[in-house]
Design a protein around this motif. Structure first.
Motif, PDB file in Angstrom:
ATOM      1  N   LEU A  99     -54.794 119.065  -8.603  1.00 43.65           N
ATOM      2  CA  LEU A  99     -55.314 119.366  -9.938  1.00 43.65           C
ATOM      3  C   LEU A  99     -54.560 118.571 -11.000  1.00 43.65           C
ATOM      4  CD1 LEU A  99     -55.858 123.236  -9.764  1.00 43.65           C
ATOM      5  CD2 LEU A  99     -57.602 121.454  -9.744  1.00 43.65           C
ATOM      6  N   GLU A 100     -53.248 118.413 -10.788  1.00 47.15           N
ATOM      7  CA  GLU A 100     -52.434 117.669 -11.740  1.00 47.15           C
ATOM      8  C   GLU A 100     -52.879 116.204 -11.811  1.00 47.15           C
ATOM      9  OE1 GLU A 100     -47.693 117.560 -12.923  1.00 47.15           O
ATOM     10  OE2 GLU A 100     -48.274 117.786 -10.830  1.00 47.15           O
ATOM     11  N   GLU A 101     -53.090 115.591 -10.639  1.00 49.15           N
ATOM     12  CA  GLU A 101     -53.536 114.197 -10.595  1.00 49.15           C
ATOM     13  C   GLU A 101     -54.932 114.050 -11.195  1.00 49.15           C
ATOM     14  OE1 GLU A 101     -51.336 112.570  -6.528  1.00 49.15           O
ATOM     15  OE2 GLU A 101     -53.208 113.675  -6.382  1.00 49.15           O
ATOM     16  N   ALA A 102     -55.811 114.993 -10.861  1.00 50.60           N
ATOM     17  CA  ALA A 102     -57.190 114.935 -11.359  1.00 50.60           C
ATOM     18  C   ALA A 102     -57.226 115.044 -12.879  1.00 50.60           C
ATOM     19  CB  ALA A 102     -58.020 116.054 -10.734  1.00 50.60           C
ATOM     20  N   GLY A 103     -56.442 115.979 -13.425  1.00 52.27           N
ATOM     21  CA  GLY A 103     -56.394 116.136 -14.872  1.00 52.27           C
ATOM     22  C   GLY A 103     -55.897 114.887 -15.564  1.00 52.27           C
ATOM     23  N   ARG A 104     -54.862 114.278 -14.988  1.00 52.75           N
ATOM     24  CA  ARG A 104     -54.308 113.055 -15.571  1.00 52.75           C
ATOM     25  C   ARG A 104     -55.342 111.922 -15.532  1.00 52.75           C
ATOM     26  NH1 ARG A 104     -49.960 113.074 -12.989  1.00 52.75           N
ATOM     27  NH2 ARG A 104     -50.536 111.729 -11.249  1.00 52.75           N
TER      28      ARG A 104
END
Length: 456
Positions: A99-104
């Motif tokens: 989720l962190e990578e996707a949000g970034r």
């Protein structure tokens, strides 16, 4: 604090009067501080601002409140605002990301979109010294080289980070003194993410038990490492030109003899860069893959090693053949004196900004019909000049551009058969330009002491 940020911006030439700055505003303390700092700087430096808020669709209720707050602040301050509502969870699942990578990724896509649509020139992000310290610790724990030890750069292309000179506590004090409220993302307080654990436990322990100035000292060290990294990159490129030649972007040959004469400290960096160039990306190219290629150099001819992104390295008589194709035995012989380097890579969904450099161009690889050649003019050469498919003879183009007749035979051309893809230093063929339908990109970088595409 304002003066410190202003001097930091001027030191790294982040913002100028003519800039249009796209700034990400989540509603948290960091981004709200950045927004108000930019508004204050705008009065003195004269640039314009457009804010972007990305609703990730993850925190029911509070995320809506964050968007409403950002909208309220921007309306009160007279700042243009674009709000995007995204399904980050779906994007993460489709692209196999956290989720962190996707949000970034999504934030960067939207920032780039607004930059392009608004005629922006810079994207301002709210990273600060604590973020940088977290990044350094995380990089060291996972294993990294000089680049990872340099942390987050103040300037990276169009991205600028004016608050990297400040600690988190300074940002919070700035807002408190001015009575400026901000939103708190409750997920930042949870220990589900590695970065959160570093933020909540590791750095406080270091500051309390080791040195109160831990974060500042880390920031100073990262700055030194970035400068050292820039020097190493320059030297790596210089020596790599003697050791590595690229063959149409998806193959490379490393000359073992020349490689052995290069400084030992640079050898791993040269191989890493070669792997990244052929892969077309840097993510997941790790030290283990570099070691595998370095060890292959010591083995007999014919030995092979498989690498990420469908790459394979093979020991040949000259040294190492690195290829992204299924047949690594077929390497077309191209002169090492060829004045350009190539690479081919998949177009990622987050690529929205194309290179605007005079001697680096991107082309739609899948519409190329023939083997790309770097050559001078030949009878029958032509190029497509508009979106309607209208063509023009190369000779007529030279006449229209008033290029002296005695110089026309010296102009370098990138050719797909008789169709000219790029008149180096002048014009790129409309037909081959990258669009939203492009799947694979060929990047061509022209080098070697040329001016306006001509030999000197």
């Amino acid at each position: 604090m304002y003066q410190r940020v202003k001097e930091y911006i001027q030191r790294y030439h982040m913002l100028e009067k003519e800039d249009k700055v796209v700034t990400g505003v989540s509603g948290g303390a960091d981004s709200i501080c950045l927004l108000f700092m930019l508004i204050e700087l705008q009065k003195e430096l004269g640039f314009s601002i457009v804010a972007v808020h990305v609703h990730h669709g993850l925190r029911e209720g509070t995320a809506d409140a964050d968007a409403d707050y950002v909208q309220k602040v921007c309306r009160e301050q007279g700042v243009d605002l674009r709000i995007f509502r995204e399904d980050v969870k779906k994007y993460a699942k489709e692209n196999k990301l956290t989720l962190e990578e996707a949000g970034r990724n999504i934030r960067r896509i939207r920032f780039g979109q607004v930059l392009e649509e608004s005629g922006g020139t810079k994207i301002a992000l709210a990273h600060h010294q604590n973020d940088n310290a977290e990044t350094l610790i995380w990089n060291l724990c996972r294993g990294c080289g000089l680049k990872g030890m340099g942390g987050i750069a103040p300037v990276d292309g169009v991205y600028v980070r004016p608050l990297l000179c400040l600690k988190r506590k300074e940002i919070e004090s700035y807002l408190a003194e001015r009575g400026i409220s901000y939103c708190t993302d409750e997920t930042n307080l949870e220990d589900d993410y590695t970065r959160n654990r570093i933020r909540s436990h590791v750095i406080p322990y270091l500051e309390e038990q080791i040195n109160q100035q831990t974060v500042e000292h880390m920031a100073d060290t990262m700055e030194q490492m970035r400068k050292l990294g820039e020097f190493v990159e320059q030297e790596t490129r210089r020596h790599a030109r003697q050791c590595i030649r690229y063959v149409h972007g998806n193959q490379a040959i490393l000359n073992a003899e020349a490689y052995g004469k290069a400084p030992e400290a640079l050898q791993a960096y040269m191989i890493h860069e070669m792997l990244c160039q052929i892969a077309g990306r840097r993510k997941d190219i790790e030290s283990a893959h570099v070691r595998a290629v370095m060890e292959l150099i010591e083995k007999q001819v014919g030995r092979r090693v498989d690498l990420p992104y469908h790459m394979q390295a093979r020991r040949c008589y000259e040294g190492i053949v690195l290829s992204k194709t299924t047949d690594v035995d077929t390497i077309e012989d191209i002169s090492a004196e060829e004045p350009a380097t190539f690479r081919i890579f998949e177009r990622q969904s987050d690529i929205v900004i194309f290179p605007k450099k005079t001697y680096t161009k991107w082309f739609d690889y899948d519409i190329i019909k023939n083997t790309v050649k770097i050559r001078h003019r030949a009878p029958g050469d032509y190029l497509t000049i508009d979106k309607n498919g209208d063509t023009q003879k190369l000779k007529q183009y030279f006449v229209n551009e008033k290029i002296p007749r005695e110089e026309r035979d010296q102009v370098w051309l990138v050719a797909d058969g008789s169709e000219i893809m790029w008149i180096v230093g002048y014009r790129q063929n409309q037909k081959y330009q990258v669009t939203e339908h492009t799947r694979r990109i060929m990047e061509i970088h022209f080098h070697g002491g040329k001016k306006d595409g001509r030999e000197h």
